[in-house]
Motif scaffolding. Structure first.
Motif, PDB file in Angstrom:
ATOM      1  N   LEU A 327       0.968  -1.088   0.101  1.00 12.54           N
ATOM      2  CA  LEU A 327       0.196   0.035   0.114  1.00 12.54           C
ATOM      3  C   LEU A 327       0.804   1.371  -0.066  1.00 12.54           C
ATOM      4  CD1 LEU A 327      -2.752   0.963   0.179  1.00 12.54           C
ATOM      5  CD2 LEU A 327      -2.589   1.193   2.813  1.00 12.54           C
ATOM      6  N   VAL A 328       0.828   1.957  -1.187  1.00  9.40           N
ATOM      7  CA  VAL A 328       1.811   3.082  -1.307  1.00  9.40           C
ATOM      8  C   VAL A 328       1.154   4.553  -0.740  1.00  9.40           C
ATOM      9  CG1 VAL A 328       3.052   4.572  -2.897  1.00  9.40           C
ATOM     10  CG2 VAL A 328       2.718   2.133  -3.217  1.00  9.40           C
ATOM     11  N   ALA A 329       1.831   5.078  -0.097  1.00  9.75           N
ATOM     12  CA  ALA A 329       1.315   6.477   0.460  1.00  9.75           C
ATOM     13  C   ALA A 329       2.647   7.296   0.663  1.00  9.75           C
ATOM     14  CB  ALA A 329       0.925   6.491   2.049  1.00  9.75           C
ATOM     15  N   THR A 330       2.313   8.760   0.580  1.00  5.67           N
ATOM     16  CA  THR A 330       3.369   9.874   0.609  1.00  5.67           C
ATOM     17  C   THR A 330       2.956  10.541   1.854  1.00  5.67           C
ATOM     18  OG1 THR A 330       2.454  11.321  -0.975  1.00  5.67           O
ATOM     19  CG2 THR A 330       3.855   9.625  -1.463  1.00  5.67           C
ATOM     20  N   ARG A 368      -6.510  -5.802   4.966  1.00  9.42           N
ATOM     21  CA  ARG A 368      -6.135  -6.799   5.669  1.00  9.42           C
ATOM     22  C   ARG A 368      -7.474  -7.487   6.383  1.00  9.42           C
ATOM     23  NH1 ARG A 368      -3.367  -4.824  10.472  1.00  9.42           N
ATOM     24  NH2 ARG A 368      -2.202  -6.469  10.486  1.00  9.42           N
ATOM     25  N   GLU A 369      -8.271  -6.570   6.765  1.00 14.52           N
ATOM     26  CA  GLU A 369      -9.381  -7.047   7.320  1.00 14.52           C
ATOM     27  C   GLU A 369     -10.577  -7.742   6.325  1.00 14.52           C
ATOM     28  OE1 GLU A 369      -8.813  -8.011  10.269  1.00 14.52           O
ATOM     29  OE2 GLU A 369      -7.261  -6.441  10.326  1.00 14.52           O
ATOM     30  N   PRO A 374      -2.007  -9.936   3.810  1.00 17.09           N
ATOM     31  CA  PRO A 374      -1.124  -9.471   4.453  1.00 17.09           C
ATOM     32  C   PRO A 374      -0.485  -7.992   3.569  1.00 17.09           C
ATOM     33  CG  PRO A 374      -0.140 -11.445   3.443  1.00 17.09           C
ATOM     34  CD  PRO A 374      -1.666 -11.360   3.279  1.00 17.09           C
ATOM     35  N   CYS A 375      -0.183  -7.197   4.492  1.00 17.98           N
ATOM     36  CA  CYS A 375      -0.066  -5.635   3.668  1.00 17.98           C
ATOM     37  C   CYS A 375       1.272  -5.157   4.348  1.00 17.98           C
ATOM     38  CB  CYS A 375      -1.219  -5.129   3.922  1.00 17.98           C
ATOM     39  SG  CYS A 375      -1.103  -3.426   3.027  1.00 17.98           S
ATOM     40  N   GLY A 401      -0.697  -2.232  13.290  1.00 17.96           N
ATOM     41  CA  GLY A 401      -0.454  -3.532  13.147  1.00 17.96           C
ATOM     42  C   GLY A 401       0.035  -3.902  11.866  1.00 17.96           C
ATOM     43  N   ALA A 402       0.793  -2.932  10.936  1.00 19.81           N
ATOM     44  CA  ALA A 402       1.512  -3.271   9.873  1.00 19.81           C
ATOM     45  C   ALA A 402       2.812  -2.677   9.889  1.00 19.81           C
ATOM     46  CB  ALA A 402       0.608  -2.836   8.506  1.00 19.81           C
TER      47      ALA A 402
END
Length: 556
Positions: A327-330, A368-369, A374-375, A401-402
């Motif tokens: 999961l990409v974020a900036t 995830r949920e 898995p992430c 949790g990741a």
């Protein structure tokens, strides 16, 4: 250097050498388009049938913002990093569409030192797949009007023909038109319109077909509109599907190119994820899984769109199952979701970062949920990020949790994504996936739409006028087992692009439904979403140029 300057200065390997040395593909199974790109033969793909599959990694992202997320760049950087760590990895991407290249994006082959090359070719025409899709689509449109002109034997209702025309350019003036003007020699006047090629059902069919036989079968199943006694008229009733398949024969073959670090990439198929299903072709992904130990692919826009459609449409149809998600974020994009103006994104602002984190948090929860995958969160680094912001974001993700990994692939190539690659290897080898679809295949269409809206988007429900409700009820009788493909803004979990972060309690308004009988899903158009985009006030085309020696500038 700019993205295009980096690409233009790269030393590429001949594609036949790369295919032989990295993938073991004999030269006779490649048809080169120049020296650095080639199509793979269908016979060779068929010969791979007994090989075991590698692991499949999906790269997705938070809801996009003008601040930038870098999903394709991260996909490329991760693929390069996995190869640097000794894994045999391959990348699968979609082909860029000319509309966004000349509209907002200016290109879509990665960036910095995490690019797919030849970048200019990939962004501008490539191997002609988009052209072939457009011609095949418009052939059917021409045959529809020709059938009507010569007597309309099938009794097509001119008021309810569903098949529009397409082109690979953003042109809002063509959304609603009238054809057949100028007298009886030009056919019957009727209302028509254009979609962009990336939204074409023919593009979706190309991306979901495993063989020429299946391609032709799906093309024949395209619904043109109601005919006499309300009987559905299909493309095969007009004898159009054979010629359409002939036009698409070469386009079904995956396109092989390379990264700047000489790692193999399939770039094939190009549906948008905000108005279509947003994934590269099934045939490219399946082939890559036979050729590599780990395959890294992406799905368009945020996880609410691309990832959901990758799972509920592509994986469901193709029997695929992802092993892990990135999961990409900036920092910049999260601050934008937190309400910060574009001019202030380069300044440290922990309050805005915290306010915008809810967007990432909801996407992470969904992956995830809801989907059971898995992430790992990839923090795509920008030079303006501060140590305090990065530390806060890593800590907050870990509290959810990741794992959160800082990535510098734009500036450093594969080396800058090695920590991400190590985390991905742990996830795919850990076997912790509890993969599941979002909704049951046999649920009514209304229930499928409502499930997506409430469980993924945080909506309180969905709404539609009586006409759309009746149409959904009618479609459920025939197409109720199909997945739904939501067409909505990519900028928000809602249908309102101005609602940033993680809005909840909103209602998802359904404006229109379109059965895609050949692709085997139902498109649900929400809010003000258009399937023919328009150009912005200052389109990227204004800054793209070519000099007297043929050197292109302005692509990025």
């Amino acid at each position: 250097m700019s993205d295009i300057e980096i690409a233009q200065n790269a030393k590429l390997l001949p594609i036949t050498d790369l295919a032989r040395d990295r993938l073991g593909i004999p030269e006779e199974h490649l048809d080169p388009y120049g020296r650095y790109k080639a199509k793979l033969s269908l016979d060779y793909i068929e010969s791979l049938g007994e090989r075991p599959n590698g692991k499949l990694v999906l790269v997705t992202a938070i809801s996009p913002t003008p601040a930038g997320e870098g999903k394709t760049t991260t996909t490329v950087g991760l693929g390069d990093a996995l190869n640097r760590l000794g894994r045999k990895a391959m990348i699968c991407l979609r082909e860029p569409a000319l509309g966004p290249c000349f509209g907002v994006k200016g290109g879509a082959a990665g960036g910095g030192y995490a690019q797919v090359v030849p970048m200019e070719d990939i962004n501008l025409h490539f191997t002609g797949d988009f052209h072939a899709v457009g011609v095949a689509h418009n052939l059917l449109a021409a045959m529809v009007d020709n059938h009507i002109h010569h007597g309309n034997r099938l009794g097509l209702d001119l008021r309810r023909i569903r098949w529009k025309r397409v082109m690979d350019m953003n042109d809002r003036a063509l959304r609603e038109i009238v054809v057949g003007l100028g007298g009886t020699a030009n056919g019957f006047p009727r209302q028509d319109g254009f979609d962009i090629i990336a939204a074409s059902e023919v593009m979706a069919i190309l991306c979901l077909s495993n063989s020429l036989k299946e391609l032709k079968e799906r093309l024949g199943n395209i619904l043109v509109g109601p005919g006499a006694d309300d009987r559905p008229v299909l493309a095969r009733d007009l004898n159009a599907h054979g010629a359409m398949a002939a036009l698409l024969k070469e386009s079904l073959r995956p396109n092989l190119v390379q990264t700047l670090e000489h790692n193999p990439v399939f770039v094939h198929g190009g549906p948008f994820a905000n108005i279509a299903h947003g994934c590269n072709t099934v045939i490219a992904t399946r082939t890559a899984l036979k050729l590599a130990d780990i395959v890294v692919t992406e799905a368009g826009f945020g996880a609410d769109l691309g990832a959901e459609k990758f799972i509920d449409i592509k994986c469901r149809k193709a029997g695929l199952q992802p092993d892990a998600v990135v999961l990409v974020a900036t920092v910049r994009a999260l601050k934008s979701h937190g309400g910060l103006a574009a001019k202030d994104l380069s300044k440290e602002n922990l309050a805005a970062l915290e306010a915008g984190f809810v967007n990432l948090e909801r996407h992470l929860h969904n992956v995830r949920e809801v989907f059971g995958l898995p992430c790992v969160v990839a923090i795509n680094h920008f030079a303006s990020d501060t140590e305090a912001e990065l530390a806060w974001l890593r800590r907050r993700v870990e509290q959810s949790g990741a794992a959160a990994v800082l990535c510098r692939h734009w500036a450093e190539g594969g080396r800058g994504a090695e920590d991400l690659a190590r985390e991905v290897i742990q996830l795919v080898e850990g076997g912790s996936s509890q993969f599941r679809f979002l909704y049951e295949e046999r649920a009514p269409l209304w229930d499928k739409i409502e499930t997506i809206a409430t469980r993924l988007y945080g909506a309180s429900g969905i709404a539609a006028d009586d006409k759309v409700r009746r149409e959904l009820e009618q479609l459920s009788e025939r197409y109720g087992h199909y997945p739904v493909c939501i067409a909505k803004t990519q900028y928000s979990f809602s249908a309102d692009p101005a609602l940033k972060g993680a809005p909840s309690g909103h209602v998802l308004p359904i404006r229109e439904v379109r059965p895609a009988h050949g692709a085997e899903f139902v498109v649900v158009v929400c809010g003000s979403m258009m399937t023919m985009p328009g150009l912005p006030k200052e389109p990227a085309a204004e800054h793209i140029d070519i000099d007297d020696r043929g050197r292109i500038t302005g692509l990025f």
